[in-house]
Design an enzyme around this catalytic site. Structure first.
Site, PDB file in Angstrom:
ATOM      1  N   ASN A   1      47.610  66.297  36.039  1.00  0.00           N
ATOM      2  CA  ASN A   1      49.029  66.078  35.780  1.00  0.00           C
ATOM      3  C   ASN A   1      49.257  65.464  34.405  1.00  0.00           C
ATOM      4  OD1 ASN A   1      49.261  67.051  38.308  1.00  0.00           O
ATOM      5  ND2 ASN A   1      49.657  65.091  39.304  1.00  0.00           N
TER       6      ASN A   1
ATOM      7  N   ASP B   1      52.201  64.025  33.635  1.00  0.00           N
ATOM      8  CA  ASP B   1      53.424  63.233  33.738  1.00  0.00           C
ATOM      9  C   ASP B   1      53.240  61.725  33.558  1.00  0.00           C
ATOM     10  OD1 ASP B   1      52.239  62.492  36.226  1.00  0.00           O
ATOM     11  OD2 ASP B   1      53.316  64.075  37.290  1.00  0.00           O
TER      12      ASP B   1
ATOM     13  N   HIS C   1      44.359  67.576  31.612  1.00  0.00           N
ATOM     14  CA  HIS C   1      45.217  68.492  30.844  1.00  0.00           C
ATOM     15  C   HIS C   1      46.122  67.729  29.878  1.00  0.00           C
ATOM     16  CE1 HIS C   1      44.729  71.842  34.105  1.00  0.00           C
ATOM     17  NE2 HIS C   1      43.719  71.810  33.264  1.00  0.00           N
TER      18      HIS C   1
ATOM     19  N   CYS D   1      41.186  66.103  14.553  1.00  0.00           N
ATOM     20  CA  CYS D   1      40.309  64.950  14.847  1.00  0.00           C
ATOM     21  C   CYS D   1      40.532  64.398  16.257  1.00  0.00           C
ATOM     22  CB  CYS D   1      40.475  63.851  13.797  1.00  0.00           C
ATOM     23  SG  CYS D   1      41.954  62.850  14.009  1.00  0.00           S
TER      24      CYS D   1
ATOM     25  N   CYS E   1      48.947  64.084  11.341  1.00  0.00           N
ATOM     26  CA  CYS E   1      48.106  63.024  11.915  1.00  0.00           C
ATOM     27  C   CYS E   1      48.014  61.824  10.969  1.00  0.00           C
ATOM     28  CB  CYS E   1      46.708  63.596  12.185  1.00  0.00           C
ATOM     29  SG  CYS E   1      45.505  62.367  12.711  1.00  0.00           S
TER      30      CYS E   1
ATOM     31  N   GLY F   1      46.462  67.329  46.354  1.00  0.00           N
ATOM     32  CA  GLY F   1      47.631  68.020  45.781  1.00  0.00           C
ATOM     33  C   GLY F   1      47.318  68.991  44.670  1.00  0.00           C
ATOM     34  N   THR F   2      46.205  69.706  44.802  1.00  0.00           N
ATOM     35  CA  THR F   2      45.925  70.760  43.815  1.00  0.00           C
ATOM     36  C   THR F   2      45.500  72.038  44.519  1.00  0.00           C
ATOM     37  OG1 THR F   2      44.542  71.467  41.952  1.00  0.00           O
ATOM     38  CG2 THR F   2      43.564  69.845  43.432  1.00  0.00           C
ATOM     39  N   SER F   3      45.952  73.178  43.986  1.00  0.00           N
ATOM     40  CA  SER F   3      45.560  74.460  44.565  1.00  0.00           C
ATOM     41  C   SER F   3      44.126  74.804  44.167  1.00  0.00           C
ATOM     42  CB  SER F   3      46.526  75.564  44.120  1.00  0.00           C
ATOM     43  OG  SER F   3      46.504  75.671  42.715  1.00  0.00           O
TER      44      SER F   3
ATOM     45  N   ASN G   1      45.985  68.005  51.157  1.00  0.00           N
ATOM     46  CA  ASN G   1      46.837  69.026  50.559  1.00  0.00           C
ATOM     47  C   ASN G   1      47.796  69.605  51.603  1.00  0.00           C
ATOM     48  OD1 ASN G   1      46.673  70.177  47.702  1.00  0.00           O
ATOM     49  ND2 ASN G   1      47.053  72.023  48.895  1.00  0.00           N
TER      50      ASN G   1
HETATM   51  P1  OAD Z   1      49.571  73.947  41.911  1.00  0.00           P
HETATM   52  O1  OAD Z   1      51.059  74.089  41.900  1.00  0.00           O
HETATM   53  O2  OAD Z   1      48.767  75.152  41.621  1.00  0.00           O
HETATM   54  O3  OAD Z   1      49.090  73.390  43.326  1.00  0.00           O
HETATM   55  C1  OAD Z   1      49.751  72.350  43.973  1.00  0.00           C
HETATM   56  C2  OAD Z   1      49.188  72.225  45.385  1.00  0.00           C
HETATM   57  O4  OAD Z   1      49.709  71.052  45.974  1.00  0.00           O
HETATM   58  C3  OAD Z   1      49.572  73.391  46.299  1.00  0.00           C
HETATM   59  O5  OAD Z   1      48.412  73.764  47.055  1.00  0.00           O
HETATM   60  C4  OAD Z   1      50.645  72.794  47.207  1.00  0.00           C
HETATM   61  O6  OAD Z   1      50.625  73.351  48.503  1.00  0.00           O
HETATM   62  C5  OAD Z   1      50.230  71.352  47.263  1.00  0.00           C
HETATM   63  N1  OAD Z   1      51.306  70.370  47.470  1.00  0.00           N
HETATM   64  C6  OAD Z   1      52.601  70.395  47.062  1.00  0.00           C
HETATM   65  N2  OAD Z   1      53.237  69.248  47.390  1.00  0.00           N
HETATM   66  C7  OAD Z   1      52.327  68.478  48.025  1.00  0.00           C
HETATM   67  C8  OAD Z   1      52.371  67.159  48.607  1.00  0.00           C
HETATM   68  N3  OAD Z   1      53.474  66.405  48.596  1.00  0.00           N
HETATM   69  N4  OAD Z   1      51.239  66.691  49.175  1.00  0.00           N
HETATM   70  C9  OAD Z   1      50.090  67.433  49.190  1.00  0.00           C
HETATM   71  N5  OAD Z   1      50.002  68.658  48.658  1.00  0.00           N
HETATM   72  C10 OAD Z   1      51.098  69.175  48.084  1.00  0.00           C
HETATM   73  O7  OAD Z   1      49.220  72.739  40.924  1.00  0.00           O
HETATM   74  P2  OAD Z   1      47.818  72.396  40.232  1.00  0.00           P
HETATM   75  O8  OAD Z   1      46.682  72.734  41.120  1.00  0.00           O
HETATM   76  O9  OAD Z   1      47.914  71.011  39.712  1.00  0.00           O
HETATM   77  O10 OAD Z   1      48.003  73.709  33.968  1.00  0.00           O
HETATM   78  O11 OAD Z   1      47.848  73.395  39.008  1.00  0.00           O
HETATM   79  C11 OAD Z   1      46.807  73.355  38.077  1.00  0.00           C
HETATM   80  C12 OAD Z   1      47.323  73.681  36.696  1.00  0.00           C
HETATM   81  O12 OAD Z   1      48.086  74.903  36.716  1.00  0.00           O
HETATM   82  C13 OAD Z   1      48.289  72.692  36.119  1.00  0.00           C
HETATM   83  O13 OAD Z   1      47.650  71.551  35.595  1.00  0.00           O
HETATM   84  C14 OAD Z   1      48.959  73.482  35.038  1.00  0.00           C
HETATM   85  C15 OAD Z   1      49.193  74.769  35.814  1.00  0.00           C
HETATM   86  O14 OAD Z   1      49.297  75.920  35.068  1.00  0.00           O
HETATM   87  C16 OAD Z   1      48.343  73.465  32.693  1.00  0.00           C
HETATM   88  O15 OAD Z   1      49.440  73.060  32.379  1.00  0.00           O
HETATM   89  C17 OAD Z   1      47.251  73.755  31.706  1.00  0.00           C
HETATM   90 ZN    ZN Z   2      43.616  63.844  12.826  1.00  0.00          ZN
END
Ligand code: OAD
Ligand code: ZN
Length: 278
Positions: A105, A107, A122, A133, A157, A197-199, A242
């Site tokens: 994240n 954020d 990220h 640098c 920079c 909370g990641t896919s 998740n």
């Molecule tokens: P995703 O949107 O791919 O996955 C989020 C996961 O969290 C999904 O499986 C949802 O079901 C689950 N989810 C949603 N709300 C939830 C909650 N309250 N509790 C538990 N699970 C929950 O997000 P990321 O895996 O973070 O890359 O995505 C990876 C990257 O793809 C991001 O960092 C971003 C994006 O493109 C860049 O910006 C480079």
């Molecule tokens: Zn620099």
């Protein structure tokens, strides 16, 4: 399962948490691939994201102008507040159980929530990073609006004079080497991984649990003694929290999934840890 996780956390020596966009949905920030996800609702935005890094390399001035004038995909991140999941991880760190958070994240909410040892895999929307640098600065240290008014974009920079971009890693951009090094160190050391909370479909981040799992498998093929001994390489417990099963669940790479919301499950795990430790 909450009690089991609490017991395993207490027993662990080096527990790390890996987090993704699902962690922040309870703070009002959309994820990417969930039902209301940014990419799910707007596939064109995802297509544009894939060419953003090329655009930056070709024309950083126009890239910056677009960033500063266009709408933010993630809404007003500066005003977002941590949710109970962020506070629970911070408390698990304070009581010495969790050693680090590696987050996708951008954020800044883990930091706002009080976690100290964080790797922002990220990058962060709150920082700028030098494209040469890699020096990082808080966004507030640059008056980006003034630079645009004065036709002085892109920012340069303060350390080496090269062009700056946001710290956020764009598609196609290499993960900064300090981030790769720190996360690999933690993955090598960890004996418990809490994936929240990641896919787990975006690489190279999605390789981190695979590497932790692989480490133990490799240790079987190593000699019993000597410098390449696999002995003592800790086994790792991989737990997912998740809303939905992920490829890690389906491939059996994680030991188990606690299905639900991180903002509800993590505070319960924290409570259980505190109760058991008494
Ligand atoms: P995703 O949107 O791919 O996955 C989020 C996961 O969290 C999904 O499986 C949802 O079901 C689950 N989810 C949603 N709300 C939830 C909650 N309250 N509790 C538990 N699970 C929950 O997000 P990321 O895996 O973070 O890359 O995505 C990876 C990257 O793809 C991001 O960092 C971003 C994006 O493109 C860049 O910006 C480079
Ligand atoms: Zn620099």
């Amino acid at each position: 399962m909450i009690e089991r996780t609490a017991r395993e956390l207490i027993r662990s020596r080096y527990a790390v948490a890996l987090t993704g966009a699902g962690f922040s949905t309870e703070s009002g920030i959309p994820d990417f691939r969930g039902p209301s996800g940014i990419w799910s609702k707007n596939p064109e935005a995802e297509r544009m994201a894939y060419i953003s890094y090329e655009h930056f390399l070709e024309n950083p001035k126009s890239w910056w102008e677009e960033r500063l004038t266009g709408p933010s995909l993630l809404g007003d991140l500066e005003r977002a507040m941590p949710n109970p999941g962020h506070y629970a991880l911070a408390d698990l760190e304070k009581i010495g159980i969790l050693k680090s958070v590696i987050t996708q994240n951008i954020d800044g909410l883990h930091e706002k929530g009080g976690t100290e040892n964080i790797v922002e895999y990220h990058g962060s929307i709150l920082k700028l990073r030098c494209a040469v640098c890699s020096a990082r600065f808080h966004r507030d240290e640059f008056d980006l609006a003034k630079l645009m008014r004065d036709n002085l974009l892109p920012p340069h920079c303060p350390e080496c004079g090269s062009i700056m971009k946001t710290d956020v890693v764009l598609f196609g951009e290499p993960i900064p080497s300090d981030v790769v090094r720190k996360s690999l160190e933690k993955v090598q050391k960890c004996d418990l991984m809490l994936i929240c909370g990641t896919s787990a479909v975006v690489y190279p981040f999605a390789n981190l649990p695979r590497m932790a799992r692989q480490r133990k498998l490799e240790s079987f093929a190593m000699p019993e003694t000597g410098p390449y001994s696999g002995k003592g390489s800790p086994d790792v417990i991989i737990i997912e929290i998740n809303a939905d099963p992920t490829p890690l669940t389906k491939e059996g790479l994680s030991d188990y999934l606690i299905q639900g919301k991180t903002g509800e499950i993590l505070p319960k795990i924290l409570e259980e840890v505190k109760k058991l430790k008494k």
